[in-house]
Design a protein around this motif. Structure first.
Motif, PDB file in Angstrom:
ATOM      1  N   ASP A 103       0.856  -1.190   0.000  1.00 57.15           N
ATOM      2  CA  ASP A 103       0.000   0.000   0.000  1.00 57.15           C
ATOM      3  C   ASP A 103       0.892   1.240   0.000  1.00 57.15           C
ATOM      4  N   PRO A 104       0.893   2.024  -1.076  1.00 54.49           N
ATOM      5  CA  PRO A 104       1.787   3.189  -1.143  1.00 54.49           C
ATOM      6  C   PRO A 104       1.479   4.252  -0.103  1.00 54.49           C
ATOM      7  N   TYR A 105       0.295   4.182   0.519  1.00 50.15           N
ATOM      8  CA  TYR A 105      -0.082   5.192   1.506  1.00 50.15           C
ATOM      9  C   TYR A 105       0.131   4.708   2.943  1.00 50.15           C
ATOM     10  N   THR A 106       0.719   3.522   3.082  1.00 52.52           N
ATOM     11  CA  THR A 106       1.065   3.012   4.407  1.00 52.52           C
ATOM     12  C   THR A 106       2.576   3.063   4.558  1.00 52.52           C
ATOM     13  N   ALA A 107       3.038   3.717   5.605  1.00 54.19           N
ATOM     14  CA  ALA A 107       4.479   3.888   5.791  1.00 54.19           C
ATOM     15  C   ALA A 107       4.819   3.822   7.271  1.00 54.19           C
ATOM     16  N   HIS A 108       6.046   3.410   7.557  1.00 56.71           N
ATOM     17  CA  HIS A 108       6.550   3.417   8.924  1.00 56.71           C
ATOM     18  C   HIS A 108       7.456   4.627   9.092  1.00 56.71           C
ATOM     19  N   ILE A 109       7.171   5.435  10.100  1.00 58.13           N
ATOM     20  CA  ILE A 109       7.955   6.643  10.347  1.00 58.13           C
ATOM     21  C   ILE A 109       8.818   6.403  11.579  1.00 58.13           C
ATOM     22  N   GLU A 110      10.130   6.484  11.408  1.00 55.06           N
ATOM     23  CA  GLU A 110      11.057   6.235  12.508  1.00 55.06           C
ATOM     24  C   GLU A 110      11.120   7.448  13.442  1.00 55.06           C
ATOM     25  N   VAL A 261      -7.901  30.505  -5.093  1.00 55.74           N
ATOM     26  CA  VAL A 261      -7.437  29.180  -5.511  1.00 55.74           C
ATOM     27  C   VAL A 261      -6.701  28.570  -4.324  1.00 55.74           C
ATOM     28  N   ILE A 262      -7.154  27.398  -3.906  1.00 51.80           N
ATOM     29  CA  ILE A 262      -6.468  26.679  -2.823  1.00 51.80           C
ATOM     30  C   ILE A 262      -5.753  25.492  -3.450  1.00 51.80           C
ATOM     31  N   ASP A 263      -4.442  25.542  -3.408  1.00 54.34           N
ATOM     32  CA  ASP A 263      -3.598  24.544  -4.067  1.00 54.34           C
ATOM     33  C   ASP A 263      -3.242  23.436  -3.075  1.00 54.34           C
ATOM     34  N   LEU A 264      -3.775  22.242  -3.330  1.00 55.46           N
ATOM     35  CA  LEU A 264      -3.509  21.085  -2.465  1.00 55.46           C
ATOM     36  C   LEU A 264      -2.626  20.050  -3.158  1.00 55.46           C
ATOM     37  N   THR A 323      -2.256  14.219  -3.639  1.00 55.01           N
ATOM     38  CA  THR A 323      -3.123  14.786  -2.606  1.00 55.01           C
ATOM     39  C   THR A 323      -3.779  13.632  -1.863  1.00 55.01           C
ATOM     40  N   ALA A 324      -3.565  13.551  -0.562  1.00 52.75           N
ATOM     41  CA  ALA A 324      -4.019  12.357   0.153  1.00 52.75           C
ATOM     42  C   ALA A 324      -4.440  12.687   1.578  1.00 52.75           C
ATOM     43  N   SER A 325      -5.018  11.676   2.213  1.00 55.42           N
ATOM     44  CA  SER A 325      -5.339  11.711   3.635  1.00 55.42           C
ATOM     45  C   SER A 325      -6.253  12.891   3.967  1.00 55.42           C
ATOM     46  N   ALA A 326      -5.895  13.676   4.986  1.00 60.73           N
ATOM     47  CA  ALA A 326      -6.750  14.778   5.430  1.00 60.73           C
ATOM     48  C   ALA A 326      -6.936  15.833   4.345  1.00 60.73           C
ATOM     49  N   ALA A 327      -5.942  16.008   3.470  1.00 63.69           N
ATOM     50  CA  ALA A 327      -6.073  16.964   2.366  1.00 63.69           C
ATOM     51  C   ALA A 327      -7.125  16.494   1.372  1.00 63.69           C
ATOM     52  N   GLU A 328      -7.173  15.192   1.140  1.00 64.61           N
ATOM     53  CA  GLU A 328      -8.158  14.616   0.226  1.00 64.61           C
ATOM     54  C   GLU A 328      -9.563  14.725   0.814  1.00 64.61           C
TER      55      GLU A 328
END
Length: 333
Positions: A103-110, A261-264, A323-328
């Protein structure tokens, strides 16, 4: 003479043979005992290594991951190099696991990146107010923000960073690690040593008091050719984004902008609650913002609770594939 010599030779051989037989009688049980110790020791070591630091995930036992455990044991016992610390191995396995998940939108953040991202989502951090830049020469340079603690203490643009609290900059892996070391609790001090630009000859050390440094989540301006158009580029959905965008729109309206214009584009999201708060600014009361349904749970619907301050404002939202997550969610609402 010859007879004596032959007799002596024969007797000598007999004496040697007798001594050897006596030695064999003595060493045979010792030899067998040593063999027993070696076999038993090898078995014992194998048992110890096989049960040393067994790997598991969640409540799963090590038996559930036989190939992973076998690889781990081989590295421990036969690897040419020393096995990395457990934490580093865990992070490596997590990265591989998340990548294999697909899943390209699942990531582990160290931890280091997580701390920086948390600061960005909070909209501020405790620090000296300077950007860190790594150039092609491999060195790290400071660019202080105007009126920041760094600029007030004397840090100049493109001073070359040498040490942080006495630790050489070469001990840090990247810009993120350096930024994390410089940041800290508001009111505490950090010691920074630099080579002064532009000659990079004089070394100077500063003890700078950390202050709360704002991290804007957006950039707002008027179009050069059409000043009636206000452009807001939203980089991240942070805790302060709703307040920032409300202030930005009000200021642009005062300068003559009446459409926006709101650029996301390339906005990967951020805080869900902040995205909902943003959406409420542009919607009327009782409109659906998001419907959520977790596995095995009932659907949860979130609606606006009031008329937004800009619910009748002409706006265009610009998005792209990043554009993803809360922005989407903000764009979709």
């Amino acid at each position: 003479m010859q007879m004596k010599w032959l007799g002596y030779r024969r007797n000598s051989n007999n004496i040697f043979s007798n001594q050897k037989m006596k030695q064999n009688k003595f060493f045979l049980p010792v030899f067998l005992f040593l063999q027993f110790l070696i076999i038993f020791g090898a078995f014992g070591l194998g048992y110890v290594f096989a049960n040393r630091n067994p790997l598991s995930i969640g409540n799963s036992s090590a038996v559930d991951l036989p190939i992973l455990n076998e690889t781990y044991q081989i590295l421990q016992q036969s690897g040419l190099y020393e096995v990395a610390p457990d934490m580093k191995l865990e992070y490596g396995m997590i990265r591989g696991m998340v990548q294999a998940y697909g899943d390209p939108y699942t990531a582990h953040i160290e931890p280091v990146q997580n701390e920086l991202q948390s600061d960005q989502l909070a909209g501020s951090y405790g620090g000296i107010g300077a950007m860190i830049e790594q150039r092609d020469d491999g060195f790290f340079y400071l660019i202080p923000y105007p009126d920041s603690p760094a600029s007030k203490e004397g840090i100049a643009e493109h001073d070359r960073l040498l040490t942080i609290d006495g630790v050489s900059i070469t001990n840090f892996s990247d810009v993120s690690a350096i930024a994390t070391a410089i940041r800290g609790e508001v009111g505490t001090r950090v010691s920074i040593s630099v080579l002064k630009s532009p000659d990079y000859v004089d070394e100077t050390t500063y003890r700078i008091k950390r202050e709360e440094v704002p991290l804007p989540s957006l950039l707002a301006y008027q179009d050069d050719q059409h000043p009636e158009i206000g452009i807001i580029t939203l980089h991240i959905i942070a805790d302060s984004s709703a307040e920032e965008i409300e202030k930005a729109i009000t200021e642009l309206q005062e300068k003559g902008a009446d459409r926006f214009v709101i650029d996301l584009r390339n906005n990967g999201g951020g805080l869900l609650d902040a995205g909902i708060e943003l959406a409420e600014l542009f919607l009327t009361k009782n409109q659906i913002i998001i419907a959520q349904q977790a596995k095995g749970e009932e659907e949860k619907i979130t609606k606006t609770t009031r008329n937004g301050a800009f619910n009748d404002l002409p706006i265009i939202l610009v998005v792209n594939e990043n554009t993803a997550s809360a922005a989407e969610i903000f764009a979709g609402a």
